[in-house]
Design an enzyme around this catalytic site. Structure first.
Site, PDB file in Angstrom:
ATOM      1  N   THR A  33       0.857  -1.194   0.000  1.00 25.04           N
ATOM      2  CA  THR A  33       0.000   0.000   0.000  1.00 25.04           C
ATOM      3  C   THR A  33       0.891   1.242   0.000  1.00 25.04           C
ATOM      4  O   THR A  33       1.977   1.230   0.576  1.00 25.04           O
ATOM      5  CB  THR A  33      -0.893  -0.021   1.253  1.00 25.04           C
ATOM      6  OG1 THR A  33      -1.778  -1.145   1.157  1.00 25.04           O
ATOM      7  CG2 THR A  33      -1.733   1.244   1.384  1.00 25.04           C
ATOM      8  N   GLY A  34       0.399   2.312  -0.629  1.00 22.36           N
ATOM      9  CA  GLY A  34       1.155   3.570  -0.652  1.00 22.36           C
ATOM     10  C   GLY A  34       1.473   3.968  -2.079  1.00 22.36           C
ATOM     11  O   GLY A  34       1.195   3.226  -3.029  1.00 22.36           O
ATOM     12  N   THR A  36       4.362   4.354  -3.669  1.00 23.07           N
ATOM     13  CA  THR A  36       5.393   3.582  -4.374  1.00 23.07           C
ATOM     14  C   THR A  36       4.830   2.220  -4.776  1.00 23.07           C
ATOM     15  O   THR A  36       5.033   1.765  -5.910  1.00 23.07           O
ATOM     16  CB  THR A  36       6.642   3.401  -3.482  1.00 23.07           C
ATOM     17  OG1 THR A  36       6.922   4.634  -2.819  1.00 23.07           O
ATOM     18  CG2 THR A  36       7.844   2.987  -4.310  1.00 23.07           C
ATOM     19  N   ASP A  90       6.281  -4.186  -1.333  1.00 27.10           N
ATOM     20  CA  ASP A  90       5.636  -3.099  -0.594  1.00 27.10           C
ATOM     21  C   ASP A  90       6.603  -1.923  -0.471  1.00 27.10           C
ATOM     22  O   ASP A  90       7.802  -2.066  -0.742  1.00 27.10           O
ATOM     23  CB  ASP A  90       5.229  -3.615   0.810  1.00 27.10           C
ATOM     24  CG  ASP A  90       4.135  -2.769   1.457  1.00 27.10           C
ATOM     25  OD1 ASP A  90       3.814  -1.685   0.931  1.00 27.10           O
ATOM     26  OD2 ASP A  90       3.606  -3.199   2.495  1.00 27.10           O
ATOM     27  N   ALA A  92       7.891   1.572   2.103  1.00 29.79           N
ATOM     28  CA  ALA A  92       8.183   1.812   3.528  1.00 29.79           C
ATOM     29  C   ALA A  92       8.360   3.311   3.724  1.00 29.79           C
ATOM     30  O   ALA A  92       8.647   4.038   2.775  1.00 29.79           O
ATOM     31  CB  ALA A  92       9.445   1.068   3.958  1.00 29.79           C
ATOM     32  N   GLY A 104       3.414   2.233   7.831  1.00 29.03           N
ATOM     33  CA  GLY A 104       2.150   2.655   8.409  1.00 29.03           C
ATOM     34  C   GLY A 104       1.753   4.077   8.080  1.00 29.03           C
ATOM     35  O   GLY A 104       0.748   4.573   8.599  1.00 29.03           O
ATOM     36  N   GLY A 106       0.383   5.001   5.574  1.00 31.09           N
ATOM     37  CA  GLY A 106      -0.955   4.913   4.981  1.00 31.09           C
ATOM     38  C   GLY A 106      -1.955   4.244   5.925  1.00 31.09           C
ATOM     39  O   GLY A 106      -3.105   4.013   5.556  1.00 31.09           O
ATOM     40  N   GLU A 112      -0.353  -5.067   6.279  1.00 33.92           N
ATOM     41  CA  GLU A 112       0.948  -5.185   5.594  1.00 33.92           C
ATOM     42  C   GLU A 112       1.855  -6.165   6.332  1.00 33.92           C
ATOM     43  O   GLU A 112       2.578  -6.946   5.709  1.00 33.92           O
ATOM     44  CB  GLU A 112       1.620  -3.814   5.508  1.00 33.92           C
ATOM     45  CG  GLU A 112       0.934  -2.882   4.522  1.00 33.92           C
ATOM     46  CD  GLU A 112       1.475  -1.467   4.543  1.00 33.92           C
ATOM     47  OE1 GLU A 112       1.387  -0.791   3.527  1.00 33.92           O
ATOM     48  OE2 GLU A 112       1.975  -1.028   5.597  1.00 33.92           O
ATOM     49  N   LYS A 130      14.211   7.622   1.902  1.00 35.08           N
ATOM     50  CA  LYS A 130      13.664   6.801   2.998  1.00 35.08           C
ATOM     51  C   LYS A 130      14.774   6.158   3.849  1.00 35.08           C
ATOM     52  O   LYS A 130      14.473   5.536   4.864  1.00 35.08           O
ATOM     53  CB  LYS A 130      12.768   5.688   2.438  1.00 35.08           C
ATOM     54  CG  LYS A 130      11.673   6.149   1.478  1.00 35.08           C
ATOM     55  CD  LYS A 130      10.542   6.792   2.210  1.00 35.08           C
ATOM     56  CE  LYS A 130       9.355   7.167   1.352  1.00 35.08           C
ATOM     57  NZ  LYS A 130       8.563   6.096   0.837  1.00 35.08           N
TER      58      LYS A 130
HETATM   59  C1  5RP Z   1       1.319   2.246   4.209  1.00 40.92           C
HETATM   60  C2  5RP Z   1       2.794   2.081   4.197  1.00 40.92           C
HETATM   61  C3  5RP Z   1       3.519   2.555   2.986  1.00 40.92           C
HETATM   62  O1  5RP Z   1       4.260   1.502   2.458  1.00 40.92           O
HETATM   63  C4  5RP Z   1       4.435   3.669   3.391  1.00 40.92           C
HETATM   64  O2  5RP Z   1       3.666   4.684   4.023  1.00 40.92           O
HETATM   65  C5  5RP Z   1       5.165   4.256   2.187  1.00 40.92           C
HETATM   66  O3  5RP Z   1       4.283   4.957   1.386  1.00 40.92           O
HETATM   67  P1  5RP Z   1       4.777   5.798   0.127  1.00 40.92           P
HETATM   68  O4  5RP Z   1       5.299   4.819  -0.870  1.00 40.92           O
HETATM   69  O5  5RP Z   1       3.552   6.546  -0.343  1.00 40.92           O
HETATM   70  O6  5RP Z   1       5.854   6.754   0.607  1.00 40.92           O
HETATM   71  O7  5RP Z   1       3.402   1.581   5.105  1.00 40.92           O
HETATM   72  O8  5RP Z   1       0.775   1.843   5.441  1.00 40.92           O
END
Ligand code: 5RP
Length: 241
Positions: A33-34, A36, A90, A92, A104, A106, A112, A130
């Site tokens: 989720t997110g 990326t 996924d 992060a 987290g 998102g 996850e 990151k």
């Molecule tokens: C969602 C997550 C996402 O993987 C994390 O927030 C990274 O998101 P993004 O790719 O938008 O920076 O843990 O719960």
């Protein structure tokens, strides 16, 4: 228009994950989720529809990803049908030098983590912004919390030296997770040292009312972990140890 800045780096990390996936095809795939993870899912669907992947089922880590994947025509399944997955890809929020993860942002970290723990391989796609020296350096640690216990959990987090803040949604009301819970974003000044992430996660888990925290200690991740980090000098694949 070409994506710029970190958007371009997210796309590069997602593209490398897709390349690796084509070299090591899988049947059952967990979808993160997110933003990326979304870039990855969109490209995954393109390649899948070219008949270039033998995918049988994908398990999304949130309703948001589920809607996206369904709309893109990816085959969906559940952990009920397939409690063991070949791979999850996924994103992060932060990655430390021992490849411990903070997730987290998102609010999907509980699903996850379950999906990650069900996976034989776990690939995390990030842009280099990151990469941090200590988790919690830039982002608070999210705790998914039963609404009934929010105030009690807040006090327990304060006793651990944290500064909890109830996450709000765009409407100004408490954010609600896919499980119907709330999220406390907990700042821990100075962050968490890599060697302390696992023990600190256990302390957070021990607070009654905490459903799940956003720390993913690399030593606790059961599958083979890779962090695919895109930076100005190219894409690196980082392995623990
Ligand atoms: C969602 C997550 C996402 O993987 C994390 O927030 C990274 O998101 P993004 O790719 O938008 O920076 O843990 O719960």
């Amino acid at each position: 228009m070409r994506p710029r800045g970190s958007e371009a780096l997210k796309a590069q990390a997602a593209e490398r994950a897709l390349q690796l996936l084509q070299e090591h095809p899988v049947r059952l795939l967990g979808l993160g989720t997110g933003s990326t993870a979304e870039v990855f899912v969109r490209r995954l669907a393109e390649v899948y529809h070219e008949d270039a992947l033998p995918l049988e089922g994908c398990v999304p880590t949130s309703r948001r990803t589920e809607e996206l994947a369904r709309g893109l025509g990816l085959p969906l399944t559940t952990l009920g049908e397939h409690p063991e997955l070949d791979l999850t890809v996924d994103g992060a929020d932060e990655v430390d030098p021992q490849l411990n993860l903070l997730k987290g942002g998102g609010g999907a970290h509980t699903r996850e983590k379950i999906v990650a723990w069900a996976s034989q391989n776990y690939w995390v796609i990030v842009d280099e912004s990151k990469l941090v020296s200590r988790l919690g350096e830039r982002h608070p640690v999210p705790l998914e919390v039963l609404p009934f216990g929010v105030r009690v959990v807040e006090r327990a987090v304060q006793a651990l030296g944290g500064e909890p803040r109830l996450r709000l949604g765009p409407d100004g009301r408490p954010f609600t997770t896919d499980e119907g819970n709330h999220v406390l974003d907990c700042a821990f000044p100075g962050g968490v040292a890599p060697s302390e992430v696992e023990a600190f996660g256990r302390e957070l888990s021990a607070i009654p009312g905490v459903v799940e925290h956003g720390l993913f200690p690399s030593v606790a991740i059961p599958g083979a972990l890779r962090v695919i980090a895109a930076g100005r000098d190219g894409v690196r694949v980082l392995l623990p140890g």
